[in-house]
Design an enzyme around this catalytic site. Structure first.
Site, mmCIF file in Angstrom:
data_model
loop_
_atom_site.group_PDB
_atom_site.id
_atom_site.type_symbol
_atom_site.label_atom_id
_atom_site.label_comp_id
_atom_site.label_asym_id
_atom_site.label_seq_id
_atom_site.Cartn_x
_atom_site.Cartn_y
_atom_site.Cartn_z
ATOM 1 N N CYS A 60 25.308 -55.139 -121.382
ATOM 2 C CA CYS A 60 26.466 -54.666 -120.672
ATOM 3 C C CYS A 60 27.074 -55.750 -119.746
ATOM 4 O O CYS A 60 26.315 -56.535 -119.277
ATOM 5 C CB CYS A 60 26.234 -53.481 -119.654
ATOM 6 S SG CYS A 60 25.238 -52.082 -120.779
ATOM 7 N N CYS A 62 22.315 -50.157 -115.928
ATOM 8 C CA CYS A 62 23.054 -51.121 -114.949
ATOM 9 C C CYS A 62 22.766 -50.521 -113.626
ATOM 10 O O CYS A 62 22.863 -51.328 -112.500
ATOM 11 C CB CYS A 62 24.631 -51.092 -115.411
ATOM 12 S SG CYS A 62 24.808 -52.184 -116.835
ATOM 13 N N GLU A 64 27.877 -55.642 -116.515
ATOM 14 C CA GLU A 64 27.402 -55.692 -115.303
ATOM 15 C C GLU A 64 26.141 -56.397 -115.293
ATOM 16 O O GLU A 64 25.571 -57.271 -114.551
ATOM 17 C CB GLU A 64 26.947 -54.418 -114.731
ATOM 18 C CG GLU A 64 28.378 -53.516 -114.638
ATOM 19 C CD GLU A 64 28.298 -52.517 -115.846
ATOM 20 O OE1 GLU A 64 28.496 -52.993 -117.174
ATOM 21 O OE2 GLU A 64 28.788 -51.200 -115.723
ATOM 22 N N CYS A 90 26.233 -47.661 -116.918
ATOM 23 C CA CYS A 90 25.217 -47.004 -117.522
ATOM 24 C C CYS A 90 23.953 -46.903 -116.665
ATOM 25 O O CYS A 90 24.012 -47.610 -115.547
ATOM 26 C CB CYS A 90 24.825 -47.687 -118.814
ATOM 27 S SG CYS A 90 23.959 -48.964 -118.740
ATOM 28 N N GLU A 148 27.915 -57.268 -127.558
ATOM 29 C CA GLU A 148 26.973 -56.096 -128.623
ATOM 30 C C GLU A 148 26.358 -57.425 -129.664
ATOM 31 O O GLU A 148 26.700 -58.621 -129.810
ATOM 32 C CB GLU A 148 27.830 -55.360 -129.209
ATOM 33 C CG GLU A 148 28.485 -54.641 -128.342
ATOM 34 C CD GLU A 148 29.405 -53.483 -128.949
ATOM 35 O OE1 GLU A 148 29.864 -52.623 -128.278
ATOM 36 O OE2 GLU A 148 29.812 -53.767 -130.196
ATOM 37 N N ASN A 194 30.625 -57.736 -121.695
ATOM 38 C CA ASN A 194 29.482 -56.904 -122.404
ATOM 39 C C ASN A 194 29.504 -57.779 -123.972
ATOM 40 O O ASN A 194 30.423 -58.326 -124.480
ATOM 41 C CB ASN A 194 29.713 -55.466 -122.858
ATOM 42 C CG ASN A 194 30.784 -55.224 -123.422
ATOM 43 O OD1 ASN A 194 32.214 -55.658 -123.373
ATOM 44 N ND2 ASN A 194 30.938 -54.125 -124.529
#
Length: 151
Positions: free
Chosen positions: A72, A110, A74, A107, A63, A61
């Site tokens: 993310c 994803c 994934e 999430c 940010e 991930n």
């Protein structure tokens, strides 16, 4: 009319219960957490995918100060796969996090991208969602998002 949806999944009490190729994949996902850039959430996520060829790809991930510009682990992994390795389907994908007291579940965005990836490659991928000890495994991303978006 009421209907019911259900699915089966496998719960592993530890990584040692997994076959060697899956243990390697879980370890690659855990290692990928070290490459995460998560200065705001301090939630470091790593993902690793084993392709049909046997090659393992990883993602972490990332940010950004300009929320929601981050991604993310994934999706970082899946978009790289689609751009550079689309002809080599993903057979299994592991997700891990730090902290890792609980299993790391994808999430909603994803989950949709995982399903999209399965549809593009025309085959399911097993998903291994890892915690410090336990791992939950499903045989397809569709198990995680039963009512998917379809154009």
């Amino acid at each position: 009319m009421k209907e019911q949806f259900g699915f089966e999944y496998t719960r592993h009490e530890c990584a040692q219960e997994l076959p060697a190729p899956d243990r390697e994949l879980v370890e690659a996902a855990r290692e990928a957490t070290r490459k995460a850039h998560a200065p705001y959430s301090n939630f470091h996520v790593g993902a690793a995918a084993r392709l049909k060829s046997g090659r393992i790809l990883t993602g972490s991930n990332i940010e950004s100060e300009v929320y929601p510009a981050g991604l993310c682990a994934e999706r970082t992994l899946l978009f790289h796969h689609a751009a550079c390795h689309a002809d080599d389907p993903i057979e299994a994908l592991a997700i891990a996090s730090v902290p890792d007291e609980r299993e790391c579940y994808p999430c909603g965005q994803c989950r949709q991208v995982l399903v999209d990836s399965e549809r593009r490659q025309k085959s399911p991928m097993r998903i291994l969602m890892c915690g410090r000890e336990t791992i939950t495994e499903v045989d397809s991303a569709e198990r995680l998002l039963p009512f998917t978006f379809i154009l």
